[in-house]
Design a protein around this motif. Structure first.
Motif, PDB file in Angstrom:
ATOM      1  N   GLY A  87      -5.176  -4.373   6.231  1.00 38.67           N
ATOM      2  CA  GLY A  87      -4.286  -5.002   6.734  1.00 38.67           C
ATOM      3  C   GLY A  87      -3.395  -5.933   5.558  1.00 38.67           C
ATOM      4  O   GLY A  87      -2.211  -6.038   5.690  1.00 38.67           O
ATOM      5  N   ILE A  88      -4.367  -6.491   4.678  1.00 37.76           N
ATOM      6  CA  ILE A  88      -3.613  -7.292   3.749  1.00 37.76           C
ATOM      7  C   ILE A  88      -2.789  -6.524   2.651  1.00 37.76           C
ATOM      8  O   ILE A  88      -1.706  -6.694   2.273  1.00 37.76           O
ATOM      9  CB  ILE A  88      -4.650  -8.056   2.987  1.00 37.76           C
ATOM     10  N   PHE A  89      -3.249  -5.324   2.517  1.00 36.37           N
ATOM     11  CA  PHE A  89      -2.609  -4.316   1.771  1.00 36.37           C
ATOM     12  C   PHE A  89      -1.252  -4.131   2.185  1.00 36.37           C
ATOM     13  O   PHE A  89       0.108  -3.978   1.585  1.00 36.37           O
ATOM     14  CB  PHE A  89      -3.260  -3.163   1.248  1.00 36.37           C
ATOM     15  N   GLY A  90      -1.058  -3.831   3.604  1.00 38.89           N
ATOM     16  CA  GLY A  90       0.056  -3.493   4.448  1.00 38.89           C
ATOM     17  C   GLY A  90       1.061  -4.490   4.225  1.00 38.89           C
ATOM     18  O   GLY A  90       2.273  -4.146   4.040  1.00 38.89           O
ATOM     19  N   ILE A  91       0.475  -5.863   4.267  1.00 37.08           N
ATOM     20  CA  ILE A  91       1.433  -6.924   4.383  1.00 37.08           C
ATOM     21  C   ILE A  91       1.909  -7.214   3.021  1.00 37.08           C
ATOM     22  O   ILE A  91       3.229  -7.183   2.757  1.00 37.08           O
ATOM     23  CB  ILE A  91       0.784  -8.302   5.143  1.00 37.08           C
ATOM     24  N   PHE A 143       5.730  -7.329   1.682  1.00 35.89           N
ATOM     25  CA  PHE A 143       6.334  -8.332   0.773  1.00 35.89           C
ATOM     26  C   PHE A 143       7.091  -7.816  -0.580  1.00 35.89           C
ATOM     27  O   PHE A 143       8.436  -8.223  -0.497  1.00 35.89           O
ATOM     28  CB  PHE A 143       5.251  -9.436   0.221  1.00 35.89           C
ATOM     29  N   HIS A 144       6.586  -6.872  -1.057  1.00 29.46           N
ATOM     30  CA  HIS A 144       7.361  -6.473  -2.170  1.00 29.46           C
ATOM     31  C   HIS A 144       8.404  -5.225  -1.853  1.00 29.46           C
ATOM     32  O   HIS A 144       9.615  -5.428  -2.432  1.00 29.46           O
ATOM     33  CB  HIS A 144       6.394  -5.422  -3.220  1.00 29.46           C
ATOM     34  N   GLN A 145       8.342  -4.686  -0.677  1.00 34.59           N
ATOM     35  CA  GLN A 145       9.380  -3.704  -0.239  1.00 34.59           C
ATOM     36  C   GLN A 145      10.381  -4.165   0.314  1.00 34.59           C
ATOM     37  O   GLN A 145      11.614  -3.727   0.172  1.00 34.59           O
ATOM     38  CB  GLN A 145       8.647  -2.782   0.689  1.00 34.59           C
ATOM     39  N   VAL A 146      10.184  -5.401   1.136  1.00 31.49           N
ATOM     40  CA  VAL A 146      11.396  -6.009   1.790  1.00 31.49           C
ATOM     41  C   VAL A 146      12.494  -6.713   0.598  1.00 31.49           C
ATOM     42  O   VAL A 146      13.770  -6.316   0.927  1.00 31.49           O
ATOM     43  CB  VAL A 146      11.096  -7.178   2.585  1.00 31.49           C
ATOM     44  N   ARG A 193      -3.676  -2.422  -6.949  1.00 29.33           N
ATOM     45  CA  ARG A 193      -4.094  -3.731  -7.381  1.00 29.33           C
ATOM     46  C   ARG A 193      -2.943  -4.570  -7.427  1.00 29.33           C
ATOM     47  O   ARG A 193      -2.964  -5.853  -6.904  1.00 29.33           O
ATOM     48  CB  ARG A 193      -5.059  -3.842  -8.657  1.00 29.33           C
ATOM     49  N   GLU A 194      -1.757  -4.050  -8.144  1.00 19.72           N
ATOM     50  CA  GLU A 194      -0.668  -5.073  -8.621  1.00 19.72           C
ATOM     51  C   GLU A 194       0.128  -5.504  -7.398  1.00 19.72           C
ATOM     52  O   GLU A 194       0.728  -6.452  -7.450  1.00 19.72           O
ATOM     53  CB  GLU A 194       0.286  -4.192  -9.430  1.00 19.72           C
ATOM     54  N   LEU A 195      -0.048  -4.602  -6.235  1.00 21.23           N
ATOM     55  CA  LEU A 195       0.700  -5.182  -4.805  1.00 21.23           C
ATOM     56  C   LEU A 195       0.210  -6.543  -4.346  1.00 21.23           C
ATOM     57  O   LEU A 195       0.835  -7.008  -3.499  1.00 21.23           O
ATOM     58  CB  LEU A 195       0.661  -4.176  -3.895  1.00 21.23           C
ATOM     59  N   PHE A 196      -1.339  -6.762  -4.764  1.00 15.80           N
ATOM     60  CA  PHE A 196      -2.040  -7.898  -4.277  1.00 15.80           C
ATOM     61  C   PHE A 196      -1.313  -9.312  -4.973  1.00 15.80           C
ATOM     62  O   PHE A 196      -1.646 -10.394  -4.608  1.00 15.80           O
ATOM     63  CB  PHE A 196      -3.505  -7.834  -4.422  1.00 15.80           C
TER      64      PHE A 196
END
Length: 801
Positions: free
Chosen positions: A214-218, A222-225, A279-282
């Protein structure tokens, strides 16, 4: 060893601890809720002359937390009376009481040193063999095991509830390294059967399953938007109900949960998952760091991604955060051509192929979003779970997704999903390519009404465990269909029991549904033993098809309308007086006609989360499908010698007149919509239809006899009518109700009094139905009623005119 949970201790009374305590009270378990002592007196306590030694002071923390929980909305408890099952205390005076409990649940702050201190205290008083679990969402269980006794470790696991515990179904069970297998099995079964949860066996990995995905998805969003130049409102439009997610979608959900809570978990994942390929997405994007610095945390701080403001006239407006400028601006309605293509597609799973083929920015968004999701979940096996279905179950139960990641991938097509990943330069896991190369093109399949999942090590389909207690209508519809029209599907549940499943829009009760109900009763009376009325939609039924009623009334087709209402009434009476037992299985919103249908079944097997009521006043009419008659009958059945009968009748009148809707099935007993000693409540919604089938079968095999129609309903005539009219006049004079409300209330009063009879009289149900129908039709001739119906059809909200 067979365990019985009669009493639990919950250590820690914060939002989660109080919520867990309330949910155990919901299911009838006695709860001991403990928390720390206060450090000092408040000014109010000093003014009262209290000392730190007074019990009321020593228990202040736990009592204030529990009371705050009980006052919160939505409520954590099914019925306020159930709070009596919770006793409170503090960790100094009352810790010894845990020796008498069957299960100790630790829910203190997420700090290992504090948890270890609490466990040390628990060990001094815990009876050997008592279950001990932690609600941690991130601390590795082997650290919490350190220094604990052998017996403690054998009975220790993580039981991770999601907040709020009453409403979110995910129950992650993580056994400790030395936890006995029978303890793990018990916790899994107890979660499903008694707590009404989806129990998911997880591994001792950071954030377990639900929050890891779930946190990965959010974070990914955040990065994609930013990369795609999408607004906050646009993302919420794309990630809400259109793809089977909650209305709060992404950014509204973060506002509700709290940005700080989400960031705490994301930072923990970044620190504790060095081998994670994503990992960098976090890492936090710049706009998130600025929001944290400004303390724009969401609802708790008054602003987050959204902010509610009032203009000069006092009207509230919702502003959204511009992620580029970090200024708040008026929220614009999001529009995408791709979403328009899905408007006529009712099944969410059928929308996914359309969405990823979109030619606009929405299509691009979905292709990128699903590609990254698929790439991430494929690599979490076997790290966080050995079986792919556990990941899907966790996302559905913990985050309210209608479909888990692998189910979405199946809906799009496994090979199409691989194509999406390759287009984003994302590597496909070898187990996925091997599966496709071997000719297996889906993660799930259905055989003999059961769901099978692809087992990666065995490279074959295995039956998903736990289904024997469920009836999954999606799995049996194609093979067990007995009859169908556009409003219903009639299915054979086996053992001589039929099921009527509504498939109309929002499960409204129109002509086709009424036809289907009658047909199902015909078939059941001829060839079956009993009938269940149940479905697995979002809601049981939002009521009668008011659009049809509106059109007939506007066209002044009163003969046709009279016939339609009489047909509805007659169908409800067939539910009550058929030759076979009928069982209604309501869940979610069960309003108006859905409530009337339930009240006319021989038995109601209701989901605990059933919001049921007669709401017809909101559209300017009285209940016309037998609801007004039934509430009059139920009031009369409560009359006892020397009772003040008018008071009982008035309570039932107010239930309709105030359009009361229960906030749980248990509250419906207080309204006499559900009946004590006859109707039952099921905590796990997944078991609802199977349980309803069981009760239909019990009634049939016990020798069900077709009931005799009632002719002994006591009505009070002018005595009751006079009381009602005086009361409604006073309400209108005081400005509490409008002139049209008065007219509707007086019509209902006439029906529930049995007319203007000179004295109390025994009448038949049909007599009351005729009065009810006449009142309903007369209100349909009123302009203000038509305005109310039209307003409801346009806005979904009641109009008070």
């Amino acid at each position: 060893m067979k365990r019985h949970i009669k009493k639990v201790a919950v250590i820690g009374s914060g939002i989660m601890g109080s919520g867990i305590a309330c949910h155990f009270a919901n299911i009838g378990v006695e709860v001991l809720l403990l928390d720390i002592l206060p450090r000092e007196l408040t000014d109010k306590e000093k003014a009262k002359g209290l000392s730190i030694e007074d019990t009321v002071v020593r228990n202040r923390v736990v009592n204030e937390n529990l009371q705050a929980a009980l006052k919160s909305n939505p409520s954590p408890i099914y019925n306020k009376k159930f709070a009596n099952r919770i006793s409170t205390g503090n960790l100094e005076d009352d810790i010894s009481k845990i020796k008498d409990v069957d299960w100790i649940i630790e829910v203190v702050i997420e700090r290992l040193d504090i948890k270890k201190s609490v466990f040390q205290s628990i060990e001094k008083h815990r009876t050997p063999g008592t279950l001990i679990t932690s609600n941690t969402s991130g601390i590795p269980i082997h650290f919490m095991n350190e220094g604990r006794s052998d017996d403690f470790q054998k009975h220790f696991a993580v039981t991770h509830f999601f907040n709020p515990p009453r409403y979110l179904k995910l129950f992650e069970v993580v056994p400790g390294p030395n936890c006995k297998s029978e303890v793990t099995s018990f916790l899994m079964e107890y979660g499903e059967k008694f707590l009404g949860k989806t129990s998911v066996l997880a591994k001792d990995t950071p954030a377990f399953i639900g929050n890891r995905i779930g946190i990965f998805g959010i974070q990914s969003l955040f990065h994609q938007v930013k990369d795609m130049g999408l607004s906050v409102a646009e993302v919420d439009k794309l990630t809400g109900p259109v793809i089977g997610r909650p209305k709060s979608a992404t950014f509204r959900t973060v506002d509700v949960v709290g940005l700080d809570t989400l960031i705490h978990v994301a930072n923990g994942l970044y620190e504790n998952c060095p081998e994670d390929e994503a990992r960098e997405l976090f890492k936090l994007p710049n706009f998130i760091e600025t929001m944290m610095e400004n303390k724009w945390l969401g609802s708790k701080s008054g602003q987050g991604f959204y902010k509610k403001v009032k203009d000069k006239s006092g009207k509230s407006t919702i502003l959204e955060l511009n992620l580029d400028t970090l200024d708040y601006q008026e929220s614009k309605k999001a529009h995408f051509d791709t979403l328009e293509l899905t408007k006529s597609v009712d099944r969410v799973s059928d929308r996914f192929p359309i969405l990823v083929d979109g030619k606009d920015k929405a299509g691009e968004f979905y292709r990128k979003n699903f590609a990254s999701l698929f790439a991430y979940v494929q690599n979490r096996i076997p790290e966080i779970s050995d079986e792919l279905y556990r990941i899907d179950d966790a996302m559905k139960a913990g985050f309210g997704w209608q479909h888990g990641p692998f189910e979405i991938w199946d809906a799009i097509g496994v090979e199409k999903g691989i194509e999406l990943m390759k287009n984003e330069n994302l590597e496909v896991a070898s187990w996925v390519t091997d599966m496709v190369a071997a000719g297996t093109n889906s993660f799930y399949t259905v055989k003999d009404g059961a769901t099978y999942y692809f087992d990666i090590p065995k490279k074959q389909y295995l039956k998903k465990p736990g289904q024997d207690a469920f009836v999954i209508l999606d799995n049996i519809r194609s093979t067990k269909e007995v009859w169908k029209n556009p409003g219903v599907v009639v299915e054979d549940l086996g053992d001589g029991i039929l099921n009527v499943e509504f498939i109309s829009k929002m499960n409204t009760l129109g002509g086709e549904v009424i036809q289907g109900l009658n047909k199902a009763i015909d078939i059941a009376e001829k060839d079956f033993q009993g009938l269940v009325v149940g479905n697995q939609g979002a809601n049981f039924s939002v009521g009668a098809n008011i659009g049809m009623i509106f059109m007939m009334a506007v066209e002044q087709e009163y003969d046709e309308l009279n016939f339609a209402i009489k047909t509805f009434q007659d169908t409800m009476m067939r539910m009550r007086y058929s030759a076979i037992p009928t069982v209604a299985a309501p869940h979610g919103m069960t309003l108006g006609g859905g409530c009337e249908l339930s009240m006319h079944a021989d038995k109601v097997v209701a989901a605990a989360e059933t919001y049921i009521g007669l709401v017809e006043f909101g559209v300017g009419v009285i209940p016309g499908g037998g609801g007004s008659k039934e509430m009059t009958l139920r009031a009369a059945d409560l009359f006892r010698k020397d009772d003040v009968e008018l008071n009982i009748l008035r309570e039932h009148f107010l239930t309709i007149g105030m359009a009361k809707v229960s906030t749980s099935a248990h509250e419906a007993f207080d309204l006499n919509i559900l009946q004590k000693g006859k109707d039952i409540v099921v905590v796990n919604n997944d078991r609802l239809i199977a349980e309803a089938k069981k009760h239909a079968l019990i009634m049939a095999e016990a020798g069900y006899t077709q009931p005799v129609k009632r002719k002994d309903v006591k009505v009070l005539g002018k005595q009751a009518l006079g009381m009602f009219l005086v009361g409604t006049d006073a309400m209108e004079a005081g400005g509490y109700i409008s002139e049209h409300d008065l007219k509707i209330a007086n019509k209902l009063a006439y029906v529930m009094a049995g007319g203007d009879l000179s004295e109390a009289t025994m009448v038949s149900e049909q007599y009351l139905l005729d009065l009810e129908r006449e009142a309903f039709l007369s209100l349909c001739t009123e302009r203000k009623t038509l305005e109310r119906i039209q307003h409801m059809l346009k806005t979904g909200k009641p109009l008070r005119n």
